[in-house]
Scaffold this motif. Structure first.
Motif: not given
Ligand code: BMA
Length: 344
Positions: A213-235
């Motif tokens: 979910s969006v919430e679980t994806y963002l659990q470690w997100y430090p904040g909008d001012q630090y991030i430019d690209i939202l990604g995922v690693d998935n093997y």
């Protein structure tokens, strides 16, 4: 500690990736210009080019070892060669992205040493914080050296503290609290961007696939001012027995979150070791990338490195999956270097 200042960004990668949104996604390969299966350090070579006829549009590099002043990274790539190849990639019109599997400050455990508690000791207030700053100084010094022929700083993507939702790195979900992790991430970006003046740096956030979910994806997100690209690693979801539907669903979550925040989205790492399924590129990766939302929304996809001695994720000429990979890369929505240069 540096103040939490938002740097106003005018970054050509950000502008170019925003301008091509909807027209195609960059195809990337880790260590592409450095070595491949059966060759190493031959200027101009690339396994992606050998198989498909063109270079990738995105070049991935790894900084692990730099923080300890090693001359080569943990995969034996000399840092001075990496610097010149990243400059070459930029001069050719491509984008560079850097990952980092650092050794721990002071105690020097490897990234995969999950027994040691490290994060809480290196964030501001921690007993090894000053030593961590020394490590960041080395990273900054390397990034400073990425300049074009006119002496201008080259823009690039940095993707620190990746796969934090797993528990295989010392910054993983079981090795630190969410709050400690966010402090680590925020401090890293702030220190490099503000204190060290690396304004040409974009930052990617890339958990592995352990969210639904969006919430679980963002659990470690430090904040909008630090991030430019939202990604995922998935093997894992693209392995035999995995579910491409699950991979698609997770990328949808990444895209939805990025769009809400007005940021770019990317499939920051994937691949199948040894490309052991002949049709993996079209039937697994291709299936995910041709999903109509993903095809239209993500900025890039990157497969992992081609180390003949350890593992490889892109076929080489004559490999049983080479034809199939070439087929996927001929899809007009998947941009190799020339295609990217043409439309940006
Ligand atoms: C991992 C593997 C390792 C490598 C590390 C950093 O996924 O490829 O062999 O050392 O990435 O590049």
């Amino acid at each position: 500690m540096a103040q939490n200042t938002t740097v106003t960004k005018k970054n050509s990668i950000l502008e170019d990736l925003s301008s091509i949104k909807g027209k195609g996604m960059l195809f990337g390969h880790q260590d592409d210009l450095a070595y491949g299966v059966g060759w190493g350090y031959v200027r101009g070579e690339s396994d992606v080019k050998r198989v498909s006829g063109d270079y990738p549009a995105l070049f991935g590099w790894e900084l692990g070892g730099l923080e300890l002043d090693h001359s080569h990274n943990l995969d034996s790539v000399p840092f001075d060669t990496m610097q010149s190849l990243a400059i070459m990639g930029h001069e050719m019109g491509g984008v560079n992205t850097f990952s980092w599997h650092p050794y721990a400050p002071v105690t020097h455990e490897s990234s995969w040493d999950t027994d040691a508690i490290i994060v809480k000791h290196i964030i501001p207030g921690g007993k090894n914080h000053e030593a961590f700053k020394q490590h960041l100084n080395k990273v900054a010094a390397f990034f400073y050296k990425l300049k074009d022929a006119e002496g201008r700083q080259i823009p690039f993507i940095f993707r620190p503290w990746h796969e934090m939702d797993g528990s295989w790195f010392w910054w993983g979900s079981k090795q630190s609290t969410r709050e400690e992790f966010k402090k680590l991430f925020a401090f890293t970006v702030n220190y490099l961007r503000v204190e060290k003046g690396l304004e040409q740096m974009l930052i990617a956030y890339s958990p592995d696939r352990n969210f639904d979910s969006v919430e679980t994806y963002l659990q470690w997100y430090p904040g909008d001012q630090y991030i430019d690209i939202l990604g995922v690693d998935n093997y894992a979801d693209l392995k035999k027995g995995g579910s491409t539907k699950a991979a698609i669903r997770k990328l949808h979550i990444v895209i939805e979150t990025a769009n809400k925040k007005g940021k770019l989205s990317a499939f920051t790492e994937t691949g199948l070791e040894f490309v052991s399924e002949e049709d993996w590129y079209t039937q697994k990766l291709g299936k995910v990338l041709s999903d109509p939302i993903i095809a239209k929304e993500i900025s890039y996809v990157m497969v992992w490195r081609n180390d003949g001695k350890v593992h490889y994720f892109f076929p080489y000429p004559g490999h049983k999956a080479a034809k199939d990979a070439k087929k996927l890369l001929s899809d007009p929505n998947i941009l190799l270097l020339e295609g990217y240069n043409r439309i940006k």
